[in-house]
Design a protein around this motif. Structure first.
Motif, mmCIF file in Angstrom:
data_model
loop_
_atom_site.group_PDB
_atom_site.id
_atom_site.type_symbol
_atom_site.label_atom_id
_atom_site.label_comp_id
_atom_site.label_asym_id
_atom_site.label_seq_id
_atom_site.Cartn_x
_atom_site.Cartn_y
_atom_site.Cartn_z
ATOM 1 N N ARG A 26 0.911 -1.109 0.118
ATOM 2 C CA ARG A 26 0.072 -0.054 0.041
ATOM 3 C C ARG A 26 0.774 1.153 0.023
ATOM 4 N NH1 ARG A 26 -5.744 -1.189 3.289
ATOM 5 N NH2 ARG A 26 -6.208 -2.985 2.141
ATOM 6 N N ASP A 27 2.173 1.222 -0.093
ATOM 7 C CA ASP A 27 2.752 2.435 -0.207
ATOM 8 C C ASP A 27 2.696 3.090 -1.491
ATOM 9 O OD1 ASP A 27 4.225 2.394 2.349
ATOM 10 O OD2 ASP A 27 6.101 1.439 1.475
ATOM 11 N N ILE A 28 2.521 4.161 -1.591
ATOM 12 C CA ILE A 28 2.368 5.175 -2.897
ATOM 13 C C ILE A 28 3.523 6.169 -2.987
ATOM 14 C CG2 ILE A 28 0.824 6.758 -3.951
ATOM 15 C CD1 ILE A 28 -1.370 5.464 -2.295
ATOM 16 N N LEU A 29 4.207 5.981 -3.948
ATOM 17 C CA LEU A 29 5.193 6.859 -4.417
ATOM 18 C C LEU A 29 5.109 7.665 -5.721
ATOM 19 C CD1 LEU A 29 8.330 4.294 -4.058
ATOM 20 C CD2 LEU A 29 7.073 5.743 -2.186
ATOM 21 N N LEU A 30 5.107 8.893 -5.708
ATOM 22 C CA LEU A 30 4.796 9.498 -6.959
ATOM 23 C C LEU A 30 5.896 10.265 -7.387
ATOM 24 C CD1 LEU A 30 1.752 11.741 -5.447
ATOM 25 C CD2 LEU A 30 1.710 9.328 -6.526
ATOM 26 N N LEU A 31 6.406 9.776 -8.613
ATOM 27 C CA LEU A 31 7.531 10.325 -9.384
ATOM 28 C C LEU A 31 6.972 11.613 -10.221
ATOM 29 C CD1 LEU A 31 9.231 7.010 -10.489
ATOM 30 C CD2 LEU A 31 9.445 8.125 -8.347
ATOM 31 N N ASP A 32 7.853 12.612 -9.965
ATOM 32 C CA ASP A 32 7.635 13.987 -10.377
ATOM 33 C C ASP A 32 8.496 14.585 -11.103
ATOM 34 O OD1 ASP A 32 6.657 16.695 -11.103
ATOM 35 O OD2 ASP A 32 7.026 17.345 -8.835
ATOM 36 N N GLY A 33 8.790 14.849 -12.549
ATOM 37 C CA GLY A 33 9.985 15.112 -13.118
ATOM 38 C C GLY A 33 9.413 15.337 -14.671
ATOM 39 N N ASP A 34 10.265 16.284 -15.141
ATOM 40 C CA ASP A 34 10.332 16.527 -16.712
ATOM 41 C C ASP A 34 10.506 15.214 -17.164
ATOM 42 O OD1 ASP A 34 9.708 19.117 -16.144
ATOM 43 O OD2 ASP A 34 11.727 19.664 -16.539
ATOM 44 N N LEU A 35 10.301 14.987 -18.702
ATOM 45 C CA LEU A 35 10.628 14.327 -19.743
ATOM 46 C C LEU A 35 12.221 13.941 -19.300
ATOM 47 C CD1 LEU A 35 8.487 14.813 -22.821
ATOM 48 C CD2 LEU A 35 8.422 12.954 -21.214
ATOM 49 N N GLY A 36 12.735 12.762 -19.228
ATOM 50 C CA GLY A 36 14.000 12.398 -19.381
ATOM 51 C C GLY A 36 14.751 12.791 -17.955
ATOM 52 N N ALA A 37 13.925 13.095 -17.134
ATOM 53 C CA ALA A 37 14.518 13.352 -15.622
ATOM 54 C C ALA A 37 14.895 11.989 -14.964
ATOM 55 C CB ALA A 37 13.491 13.959 -14.627
ATOM 56 N N GLY A 38 14.465 10.774 -15.010
ATOM 57 C CA GLY A 38 14.666 9.750 -14.651
ATOM 58 C C GLY A 38 13.704 8.782 -14.034
ATOM 59 N N LYS A 39 12.556 9.229 -14.146
ATOM 60 C CA LYS A 39 11.327 8.438 -13.422
ATOM 61 C C LYS A 39 11.405 6.932 -13.648
ATOM 62 C CE LYS A 39 8.328 10.990 -15.432
ATOM 63 N NZ LYS A 39 9.309 12.249 -16.028
ATOM 64 N N THR A 40 11.611 6.227 -14.798
ATOM 65 C CA THR A 40 11.690 4.949 -15.375
ATOM 66 C C THR A 40 12.996 4.662 -14.697
ATOM 67 O OG1 THR A 40 9.946 5.430 -17.179
ATOM 68 C CG2 THR A 40 11.182 3.276 -16.943
ATOM 69 N N LYS A 142 2.850 10.214 8.385
ATOM 70 C CA LYS A 142 3.897 9.581 9.363
ATOM 71 C C LYS A 142 4.619 8.619 8.597
ATOM 72 C CE LYS A 142 4.104 7.827 13.959
ATOM 73 N NZ LYS A 142 5.394 8.234 14.350
ATOM 74 N N ARG A 143 3.969 7.454 7.984
ATOM 75 C CA ARG A 143 4.749 6.156 7.241
ATOM 76 C C ARG A 143 5.711 6.806 6.462
ATOM 77 N NH1 ARG A 143 7.282 2.434 5.917
ATOM 78 N NH2 ARG A 143 7.179 1.683 3.993
ATOM 79 N N TYR A 144 5.363 7.879 5.506
ATOM 80 C CA TYR A 144 6.282 8.337 4.681
ATOM 81 C C TYR A 144 7.680 9.132 5.366
ATOM 82 C CZ TYR A 144 3.157 6.059 1.766
ATOM 83 O OH TYR A 144 2.124 5.370 1.034
ATOM 84 N N GLU A 145 7.123 9.852 6.311
ATOM 85 C CA GLU A 145 8.234 10.458 7.187
ATOM 86 C C GLU A 145 9.409 9.342 7.511
ATOM 87 O OE1 GLU A 145 6.323 12.777 10.105
ATOM 88 O OE2 GLU A 145 5.276 14.144 8.600
ATOM 89 N N GLU A 146 8.998 8.498 8.095
ATOM 90 C CA GLU A 146 9.522 7.262 8.607
ATOM 91 C C GLU A 146 10.492 6.556 7.446
ATOM 92 O OE1 GLU A 146 6.726 4.844 10.693
ATOM 93 O OE2 GLU A 146 6.749 6.156 12.403
ATOM 94 N N LEU A 147 9.841 6.507 6.256
ATOM 95 C CA LEU A 147 10.149 5.944 5.275
ATOM 96 C C LEU A 147 11.648 6.819 4.553
ATOM 97 C CD1 LEU A 147 10.489 3.694 2.972
ATOM 98 C CD2 LEU A 147 8.850 5.040 1.814
#
Length: 155
Positions: A26-40, A142-147
């Motif tokens: 259930r962890d949710i990670l959002l990858l935010d960045g321009d094209l070619g920034a390294g998300k994949t 809190k979960r993500y602060e700990e992560l």
């Protein structure tokens, strides 16, 4: 917020790989960045850290790719193509509330579907050196602060 400077795609993957063992269902990670920034690239390292040894490809045209082979399932989403329509009909909440880790690229296009608790990872290109990226880990809840705290200890 934790900010890490990386000088290569390999470093980006190595940091994400260290995060893999720290993740929970259930962890949710959002990858935010321009094209070619390294998300994949980041997602490839994350998959390796989860024990997934398949080729990770951007799900630009399929929108969601599922990888079931690791310690936890990985749900890799690229919702860029939903800019005009949103994600109401995709059932994203089933992934977010499921048994795996959700990684969402271009999450701003489905913002209404994203839970309040999440980890946003900003991947920013350096203005002067095309190899340099800054990874900014912005925890919400809190979960993500700990992560993020655990990841920082590992680095």
């Amino acid at each position: 917020m934790l900010t890490i400077k990386v000088d290569s795609a390999e470093q980006t993957q190595a940091i994400a790989k260290k995060m893999g063992p720290l993740l929970q269902a259930r962890d949710i990670l959002l990858l935010d960045g321009d094209l070619g920034a390294g998300k994949t690239t980041f997602t490839k390292g994350l998959a390796e850290g989860l024990g997934i040894h398949r080729n990770i490809k951007s799900p630009t045209f399929t929108i969601i790719r599922e990888y079931q082979q690791g310690r936890l399932p990985l749900y890799h989403m690229d919702v860029y193509r939903l800019e005009e329509t949103g994600g109401d009909d995709l059932g994203l909440e089933e992934y977010f509330e499921g048994d795996g880790v959700s990684v969402v690229e271009w999450s701003q296009f489905v913002g209404d579907e994203i839970p309040a608790d999440k980890l946003i990872i900003h991947l920013k290109k350096d203005d002067h050196n095309d190899d340099v990226r800054y990874l900014e880990f912005e925890p919400h809840g809190k979960r993500y602060e700990e992560l993020v705290s655990e990841l920082e200890k590992q680095l």
